[in-house]
Structures are given as C-alpha cells and as structure tokens.
Enzyme design. Sequence first.
Site, PDB file in Angstrom:
ATOM      1  N   SER A  98       0.793  -1.214   0.000  1.00 49.71           N
ATOM      2  CA  SER A  98       0.000   0.000   0.000  1.00 49.71           C
ATOM      3  C   SER A  98       0.828   1.267   0.000  1.00 49.71           C
ATOM      4  O   SER A  98       1.668   1.493   0.864  1.00 49.71           O
ATOM      5  CB  SER A  98      -0.933  -0.045   1.209  1.00 49.71           C
ATOM      6  OG  SER A  98      -1.134   1.232   1.727  1.00 49.71           O
ATOM      7  N   LYS A  99       0.540   2.084  -1.010  1.00 55.19           N
ATOM      8  CA  LYS A  99       1.198   3.375  -1.125  1.00 55.19           C
ATOM      9  C   LYS A  99       0.807   4.230   0.087  1.00 55.19           C
ATOM     10  O   LYS A  99       1.627   4.901   0.689  1.00 55.19           O
ATOM     11  CB  LYS A  99       0.696   4.023  -2.414  1.00 55.19           C
ATOM     12  CG  LYS A  99       1.364   5.295  -2.791  1.00 55.19           C
ATOM     13  CD  LYS A  99       0.904   5.673  -4.197  1.00 55.19           C
ATOM     14  CE  LYS A  99       1.425   7.034  -4.577  1.00 55.19           C
ATOM     15  NZ  LYS A  99       1.130   7.392  -5.956  1.00 55.19           N
ATOM     16  N   ARG A 100      -0.475   4.115   0.442  1.00 52.90           N
ATOM     17  CA  ARG A 100      -1.004   4.933   1.528  1.00 52.90           C
ATOM     18  C   ARG A 100      -0.341   4.598   2.867  1.00 52.90           C
ATOM     19  O   ARG A 100      -0.021   5.468   3.658  1.00 52.90           O
ATOM     20  CB  ARG A 100      -2.520   4.723   1.602  1.00 52.90           C
ATOM     21  CG  ARG A 100      -3.263   5.736   2.438  1.00 52.90           C
ATOM     22  CD  ARG A 100      -4.768   5.520   2.319  1.00 52.90           C
ATOM     23  NE  ARG A 100      -5.159   4.136   2.517  1.00 52.90           N
ATOM     24  CZ  ARG A 100      -5.293   3.566   3.710  1.00 52.90           C
ATOM     25  NH1 ARG A 100      -5.103   4.260   4.795  1.00 52.90           N
ATOM     26  NH2 ARG A 100      -5.638   2.296   3.809  1.00 52.90           N
TER      27      ARG A 100
END
Length: 491
Positions: free
Chosen positions: A255-257
């Site tokens: 996940s980039k987030r």
Amino acid sequence: MNPKKIRTRFAPSPTGFMHVGNLRTALYSYLLAKKAGGVFILRIEDTDQARYVEGAIDKICQILKETGLHYDEGPDIGGDYGPYIQSQRKELYLEYAQKLIETGNAYYCFCDKERLAKIREQCRIAKIDPKYDGHCRNLSPEEIQKKLEDKKPFVIRQKMPTTGITIFDDQVFGTIQVDFSQLDDQVLIKADGLPTYNFANVIDDHLMEITHIIRGSEFLISTPKYNQLYKAFGWEIPTLVHVPPVMKAAGQKMSKRLGDASYDDFIKKGYLKDAIINYIALLGWSPGDNREIFTLPELVNAFDINNINKAPAIFDEAKLSWLSGEYIRKLSLEEFVQMSLPYIKQAVSRVPIDIQKISQLLQPRLEKLTDIPAQINFIDSVPDYPLDLYAHQKMKSTPESALRFLKSALPVLNAIDGWSEKQIHTAVFELINHLKIKTGQLLWPLRVALSGKQSTPGGFIEIAYLLGKEETIKRINDAIRRLETETMPGV
Ligand code: GLU
C-alpha cells in the site's frame, strides 16, 4: 548469422513513485541484459500526461543510479535510439497509426464521450468487461473524409479480428490462448494526438530493437493486442517475460497509503539500498540453491529467467530486515559511521562523544538505521525506568544487592586516574574478585544505573567509557539515591 545483441528496457511512467515491483522489473531487465553482455535502456512512458509528476524522471534516473542499475541508454545520457521520453516522440506514433489504417488494421473512431459512456453502462448491466461496440469500424471513406473536414474529434482504434483464437508464449507463464472475441478495439491514438501506452510501447520496443520485454503480469491480458500490432507491421515479437505481482500477503496489495510499497518507503525505514536490491531479486526468482546473499555482480552471474516463479511474490519485511542486518555487518566502520551519523545525531547531543565507539557498538546488532535512536537515547539522559529492572534472576541481582554493589563500585570508579575502557575493566573486575560475587551481580546494576535499560549496545564498561567519568559517577549516585528512597524508605 550473428546472434542478436540482447537489448532490454525499463519503461516506467513518471508517477513519482517507484513501487518495489517496478524496481524489481528494472532489476531483472538489467540482470538479463548484463548477463548476456547486452544493453539495458531506460525509456520514460509519459504519454498519459494526467499522471505526470514534476521531477519524477530525475527521481527514476537517480534511483537506478544509486542502486547500481546503470542504464546504457536513457533520457539523460542519450543513445542511438532516442529520444527516450515518449512525449518527445509524439509525431512518430501518428505516422505508424496511419500506416495501420491504410492496411486495414486500425480505424478512425468519432464516437463522443456520451456514446462511449452509454456503451460502458450497457456492458456493466450485461456484466461483461467494457468493450467498444465497433460502431465506427465500417465507416465509408466519404463519411470519414467528411468528419475529418468538419474537424470532428477522433481517436484511432486498433481493428481486432472478431473471431478465432490467438496463441502466444511467455517465458514465465507458458503458452497462453485467448479468443479474439474477448479483445477490445483498443485506442492507439487519443483525441489529444498522443499515443496510448498500449500503442507506444509496441512502436518503441520495435524501434529500439528490444529483444526481451520484462514487465508486470498485469500486461499479460493486453499482450495479444500488442502481438497483433507486431503482426500487422510484419515485425518480430520480442521474447516476453511477465513477472508476477509483489504482494504484502496473499490477496493483499502493498500500500502506497500505508507507506510500505515504494523504494523510498524502505529507504526511509532505514534499510540499506544494497539489501533492498538483494531482497527484491529474490521476490519471485530463486538461484536454484539456498544462497540468499548476492552482490549485484553476483546476481548478474546467477540470474536466469527460467528460475522466475509465476506465483505472486510475498514481500516479507522480516526477511528484508535480516538481510539488511547482514549488509550492515559487511560495511567497513568508516562506511557505517557515515551512514549512521545522521541517526546518531537524532538521539545524541552530548559532547564530547566518541562517535566511532558508538558506531562500533551499534554495527553488530542493527538491522536498520532507523533503529539507532531508540537504542542510544539513554546517552543524553537516563529514561524513566522501574526499579524492578535491578531484579534479574540469572544475574543473581535484586534491588537490595544492587544498592549494596553500586555503593561499593563508587569509590573504586572514583579512584580511576584517567578513563580508558581498560582501566574501567580492571577496576570493576578487581572489585568483583574482591567481593567474591558473580560478574552479573555488579555489571547488571551498573548498566541499569547508566542506561535505565536491560539491553544496550555494549555493556557497562563501554557505556561508562562513552559517558565519561563524571557522568558515570553522577548516574550511579542518582541510582543509589533512588534505590535508597524508593525500595527501602526509612532505612
Ligand atoms: N509504463 C508502464 C508502467 O509504468 C510499463 C509497462 C512496460 O514495461 O511495458 O507500468
């Protein structure tokens, strides 16, 4: 006939984000080329201007260079097949699209947004993948001419066969068969005149004489369309090597987030770049034996596309940590000091302090650089700690014995003339012998008194040396005072 020189490419879009899966594609492309004495090129795929992020191209170049994946041709260094940025090759794609129109392999499509939205909605209701309905496939030359003269906006679409099957081979996924009826008449040239990625990659891979395409398996589904384009031009299809995705866990994307998906994320977490490269090489590829630690040149030697696994690779951060520790251990002290200094400074402001010594103590026990501050935060001041810490069964220490032995240690340490580790060591061990006690009975409380911790880089002697005589005596006195007032009030 001379075998063709191997040419591979890394073709990222400048999104400002280097997913570890992308970096792995770059790495495999690099390894494949270098192993064969071939050429590795960097091509920037920026035809989707909406995704363009300022500074992203420089960032890509910088990451490839700092990880040692030096490309032989690319946007900042040039080469015989440039330009290496697709937006700078804009005119060229339109020409090729027009050739396809002439040969009946592509067509102008004038459908407007509303019509396309309606088709998508119909597909959604029918529960089928969105697919253009072929409305403009058979416009007459006159109709087309008229619309072009009227300056109606258009795209150019690929004319796919509607029946039959297509078969292709992938080095990792084997033979794949697809019904033409499943394939969309994809857009080749967009209304803004720029090519889609789907078109530009084919033109460029051919013009740049790419022999092996390594890319993520998400492109497998579009590959038959690309292959049709190669066939329509009469071009040879490069060897295809699709690599499986890198996942956090089965079915769970990185996940980039959450900040655990990109190369930068892992650098920020304090892992060494060489360890990251080594680790991602092992994501979906294995050398065929149990070896796990490889320098980049060793990877070049060992790499073989036949050993790429088609199952999704699971990113195991614990494994990366372990590898990173191994790489930290391999550094010279000078290299380690240089890398650890910013992290040491985050936690330590006491001066003077022997940075080399701190580094020496840290290097054998570290997995990532960001762990440094928490390990040495006691150097500036002793954190709050419970007095229970003086109780340790194996060390035969209790708060009462601790108080007694700290008191005996004080005059002995005070009497040291100078403050070398050797002198501290001699004084402490003479006292241990004299008191006829176990080493831990004295060293354990001394370390707790100086650090407020049960585990530290180095033991009492090293820490005392680092802190200096005055601070050492002060901390022991503070500990004695606490033990007297808090464990035996009134005694
Ligand atoms: N530009 C594509 C991407 O960044 C790469 C696809 C390819 O390697 O062909 O995902």
